[in-house]
Design a protein around this motif. Structure first.
Motif, mmCIF file in Angstrom:
data_model
loop_
_atom_site.group_PDB
_atom_site.id
_atom_site.type_symbol
_atom_site.label_atom_id
_atom_site.label_comp_id
_atom_site.label_asym_id
_atom_site.label_seq_id
_atom_site.Cartn_x
_atom_site.Cartn_y
_atom_site.Cartn_z
ATOM 1 N N MET A 41 0.860 -1.185 0.000
ATOM 2 C CA MET A 41 0.000 0.000 0.000
ATOM 3 C C MET A 41 0.895 1.233 0.000
ATOM 4 S SD MET A 41 -3.296 -0.471 -0.083
ATOM 5 C CE MET A 41 -3.966 1.040 0.551
ATOM 6 N N PRO A 42 0.567 2.225 -0.805
ATOM 7 C CA PRO A 42 1.390 3.427 -0.838
ATOM 8 C C PRO A 42 1.251 4.244 0.440
ATOM 9 C CG PRO A 42 -0.524 3.683 -2.245
ATOM 10 C CD PRO A 42 -0.539 2.271 -1.744
ATOM 11 N N ILE A 43 2.293 4.960 0.758
ATOM 12 C CA ILE A 43 2.267 5.917 1.862
ATOM 13 C C ILE A 43 1.587 7.176 1.329
ATOM 14 C CG2 ILE A 43 3.726 7.336 3.360
ATOM 15 C CD1 ILE A 43 3.743 4.340 4.063
ATOM 16 N N ILE A 44 0.742 7.784 2.154
ATOM 17 C CA ILE A 44 0.078 9.017 1.739
ATOM 18 C C ILE A 44 0.528 10.174 2.621
ATOM 19 C CG2 ILE A 44 -1.931 7.837 0.776
ATOM 20 C CD1 ILE A 44 -3.449 8.526 3.344
ATOM 21 N N LYS A 45 0.311 11.365 2.151
ATOM 22 C CA LYS A 45 0.608 12.574 2.914
ATOM 23 C C LYS A 45 -0.694 12.984 3.591
ATOM 24 C CE LYS A 45 4.207 15.473 2.716
ATOM 25 N NZ LYS A 45 5.468 15.230 3.298
ATOM 26 N N LYS A 78 -5.586 0.408 -3.082
ATOM 27 C CA LYS A 78 -5.068 1.448 -3.970
ATOM 28 C C LYS A 78 -5.909 1.377 -5.230
ATOM 29 C CE LYS A 78 -0.988 2.790 -6.602
ATOM 30 N NZ LYS A 78 -1.454 2.624 -7.983
ATOM 31 N N GLU A 79 -6.415 2.500 -5.655
ATOM 32 C CA GLU A 79 -7.253 2.561 -6.853
ATOM 33 C C GLU A 79 -6.774 3.742 -7.685
ATOM 34 O OE1 GLU A 79 -10.033 1.166 -9.376
ATOM 35 O OE2 GLU A 79 -9.828 0.279 -7.398
ATOM 36 N N GLY A 80 -6.029 3.451 -8.740
ATOM 37 C CA GLY A 80 -5.462 4.527 -9.557
ATOM 38 C C GLY A 80 -4.503 5.365 -8.724
ATOM 39 N N ILE A 156 -2.817 9.910 -3.615
ATOM 40 C CA ILE A 156 -1.474 9.471 -3.266
ATOM 41 C C ILE A 156 -0.548 10.594 -3.703
ATOM 42 C CG2 ILE A 156 0.329 7.772 -3.711
ATOM 43 C CD1 ILE A 156 -2.021 5.820 -4.433
ATOM 44 N N LYS A 157 0.198 11.140 -2.755
ATOM 45 C CA LYS A 157 1.086 12.274 -3.075
ATOM 46 C C LYS A 157 2.504 11.873 -2.853
ATOM 47 C CE LYS A 157 -2.355 15.712 -1.839
ATOM 48 N NZ LYS A 157 -2.699 16.830 -1.008
#
Length: 157
Positions: A41-45, A78-80, A156-157
């Motif tokens: 899973m990506p890390i988000i800001k 994660k979606e797009g 996602i940034k």
């Protein structure tokens, strides 16, 4: 004021599930989280404290408005270019004629007021404002007597 840092949505969800597990168990409701998709899973800001408030509110509402023997599930993926979180329940649902008022101040559905649960009607209003401040989007799907899904997505940034 928000403190945007790198945040793992998985960690925030895990904390919220652990905090709400005793309440769910007391009400005889199954509380689980499910990750969809492959890879990390990506890390988000984001502001992690604010996300805890949003997810905590959605999970707490789902538990409060689900009858014993029901289920609350936090699904994330994660979606797009987004991280999406759905809080799904098998609860009482929301009357269709009241759906347009869900995210307004002090709103509580007719059917949940009759359940004599406590609440101010501010939780969803606050949650939507937090998600908006994170450049995200929030919404719901519900069917009275069948349950609800409240979702939000953050870039996602």
């Amino acid at each position: 004021s928000y403190n945007f840092t790198e945040v793992s949505i998985e960690d925030v969800i895990k904390e919220v599930i652990e905090m709400n597990a005793p309440h769910a168990a007391e009400r005889k409701i199954t509380l689980v989280s499910t990750r969809k998709g492959r890879g990390a899973m990506p890390i988000i800001k984001a502001d992690s404290d604010s996300l805890r408030i949003v997810i905590g509110n959605l999970v707490s509402n789902a538990i409060n408005y689900t009858l014993p023997g029901g289920k609350v599930e936090v699904v994330y993926k994660k979606e797009g270019g987004f991280v999406e979180v759905d809080v799904r329940d098998t609860g009482v649902g929301i009357p269709s004629h009241q759906m347009g008022r869900l995210f307004t101040k002090f709103f509580r559905g007719d059917n949940v007021v009759r359940m004599q649960t406590s609440g101010t009607g501010l939780g969803l209003f606050i949650a939507k404002n937090i998600i908006s401040a994170h450049d995200g989007d929030m919404g719901e799907e519900s069917q009275e007597g069948k349950g609800s899904t409240f979702w939000f997505r953050l870039p996602i940034k």
